[in-house]
Design an enzyme around this catalytic site. Structure first.
Site, mmCIF file in Angstrom:
data_model
loop_
_atom_site.group_PDB
_atom_site.id
_atom_site.type_symbol
_atom_site.label_atom_id
_atom_site.label_comp_id
_atom_site.label_asym_id
_atom_site.label_seq_id
_atom_site.Cartn_x
_atom_site.Cartn_y
_atom_site.Cartn_z
ATOM 1 N N SER A 126 0.831 -1.204 0.000
ATOM 2 C CA SER A 126 0.000 0.000 0.000
ATOM 3 C C SER A 126 0.863 1.251 0.000
ATOM 4 O O SER A 126 1.967 1.260 0.569
ATOM 5 C CB SER A 126 -0.862 -0.028 1.264
ATOM 6 O OG SER A 126 -1.494 1.209 1.459
ATOM 7 N N TYR A 150 -1.122 -0.849 10.674
ATOM 8 C CA TYR A 150 -1.427 -1.459 9.369
ATOM 9 C C TYR A 150 -0.287 -1.212 8.384
ATOM 10 O O TYR A 150 0.237 -2.141 7.757
ATOM 11 C CB TYR A 150 -2.754 -0.905 8.820
ATOM 12 C CG TYR A 150 -2.980 -1.246 7.362
ATOM 13 C CD1 TYR A 150 -3.166 -2.567 6.955
ATOM 14 C CD2 TYR A 150 -2.989 -0.250 6.382
ATOM 15 C CE1 TYR A 150 -3.350 -2.879 5.610
ATOM 16 C CE2 TYR A 150 -3.180 -0.556 5.046
ATOM 17 C CZ TYR A 150 -3.357 -1.870 4.664
ATOM 18 O OH TYR A 150 -3.537 -2.170 3.336
ATOM 19 N N LYS A 154 2.608 -3.822 6.493
ATOM 20 C CA LYS A 154 2.857 -3.937 5.053
ATOM 21 C C LYS A 154 4.343 -3.780 4.757
ATOM 22 O O LYS A 154 4.910 -4.524 3.955
ATOM 23 C CB LYS A 154 2.048 -2.873 4.297
ATOM 24 C CG LYS A 154 0.552 -3.151 4.261
ATOM 25 C CD LYS A 154 0.250 -4.272 3.288
ATOM 26 C CE LYS A 154 -1.102 -4.885 3.504
ATOM 27 N NZ LYS A 154 -1.310 -6.123 2.747
#
Ligand code: NAD
Ligand code: UFG
Length: 342
Positions: A126, A150, A154
């Site tokens: 992302s 989050y 990643k």
């Protein structure tokens, strides 16, 4: 004989579009998904509108035994790893869960690939891994600096994948950093189906348009942008899915080098403000959509936009669809399926 791609998380929003694009490109597809945030109906619909039928195996990427059985039962040539949790707010509230599913789960999957001699991976990352650029377009050399658990998960998986690719004989991988995936397949048969109140702009507007929510709250109108609302690089999920097929083709081509991980942005390079998105939705629907000004949302920045040149150079990929098409396709899906797959 056609190659077989394993799509973890293939029943989800982006995964179902990737599976459809792979089938239409002639690949065989095995989906591995625990269905924690998706419905098997997405897979049934993909089978209905595609050139082939994906195989759905229900299981959890954290389960080494289930992964061994999966790789024993299916001869897999490459993996697209989409399975994971993606809600920024939830990752702040439940970081342990996010590190477990996203990091430990990915590590289990990579080790299972090593045990079973599978050496190609495309990973769903992302733009959230990038640090602040003050609004400048982000290329792949932009320094990373995720600010929530989050985004950190990643980046950690990118690092694990890069190290394992470098160390394992014959391995090749691509990290795809998505900007803001939106819209739905043009058939209106598959699309995003969020549980509860949507966090994201497109699914929220879609529910206002169907009458399920009263109005769109515009989070902040005092940003340093031409109309004061925040700018993002929205990308049609069909363009995104095509990028995955091209990444897989790249990994099987003579152009990809062993032991190398290529990091590639998938974005359009074209930013749109919240007000521009709202206007495009009204044009797609043909009626007014109510809005209300609301305070800025914590953690948001003014502008996030891709520099997408590397995807063109390395994969030959460019986004095709504009904002009008994104709104039209998202609206078609929502109108036909006001309750999603339920
Ligand atoms: P999604 O929730 O629709 O899809 C994820 C899928 O993974 C779901 O089908 C879910 O059931 C499955 N899953 C979750 N935990 C699992 C586990 N432990 N084992 C097996 N399956 C599991 O989300 P999406 O929007 O399709 O996102 C797909 C990937 O793309 C994710 O990795 C996400 O982080 C990444 N991504 C998404 C966005 C976005 O805005 N949607 C942006 C950037 C990156
Ligand atoms: N917005 C509103 N009202 C809403 C929802 C969103 O005004 O009801 C605004 C947001 O403030 C933001 C823009 O619309 O300015 C886009 O918001 P989204 O939530 O749709 O997307 P984000 O850019 O915040 O988030 C996306 C992905 C995340 C990822 C993040 C990284 O959805 O998974 O990019 O930048 F972590």
């Amino acid at each position: 004989m056609s190659k077989t791609v394993l799509a973890t998380g293939g029943a989800g929003y982006i995964g179902s579009h990737v599976v459809l694009a792979l089938l239409n490109a002639g690949y065989r597809v095995v989906v591995f998904d625990n269905l924690s945030n998706s419905s098997p109906k997405a897979i049934e619909r993909v089978a209905r509108i595609s050139n082939g039928a994906p195989v759905l195996v229900e299981g959890d990427v954290r389960d080494a035994g289930a992964l061994d059985t999966l790789f024993e039962n299916h001869k897999i040539d490459a993996v697209i790893h989409l399975a994971g949790l993606k809600a920024v707010g939830e990752s702040v509230a439940r970081p342990g869960l996010y590190y477990d599913v996203n990091v430990a789960g990915s590590s289990q999957l990579l080790n299972a690939m090593l045990r079973h001699g599978v050496s190609r991976m495309v990973f769903s990352s992302s733009a959230t891994v990038y640090g602040e650029t003050g609004g400048r377009p982000m290329d792949e050399n932009t320094p990373t600096g995720p600010v929530n658990p989050y985004g950190k998960t990643k980046l950690m998986v990118e690092q694990i994948l890069t190290d394992m690719t470098a160390a394992s004989s014959g391995w090749r991988s691509v990290v795809l950093r998505y900007f803001n995936p939106v819209a739905a397949h043009g058939s209106g048969e598959i699309g995003e189906d969020p549980l509860g109140v949507p966090d994201n702009l497109f699914p929220f507007i879609a529910q206002v348009a169907t009458g399920r929510r009263a109005q769109l709250d515009i989070f902040g109108n005092d940003y340093d942008t031409p109309d004061g609302t925040a700018i993002r690089d929205y990308i049609h999920v069909e363009d995104l899915a095509r990028g995955h097929v091209m990444a897989i083709e790249h990994l099987f081509s003579g152009q990809a080098a062993d032991n190398r991980t290529s990091v590639v942005n998938l974005g359009t390079g074209q930013g749109s403000s919240v007000r521009e998105v709202h206007r495009a939705w009204e044009a797609a629907c043909g009626f007014d959509i109510a809005t209300r000004n609301a305070p800025r949302r914590a953690g948001d920045v003014a502008i996030i936009c891709a520099e997408p040149g590397k995807a063109a150079d390395l994969l030959g990929w460019r986004a095709k669809y504009d904002l009008a098409r994104m709104c039209a396709d998202h609206w078609r899906w929502q109108k036909r399926n006001p309750e999603g797959y339920r």
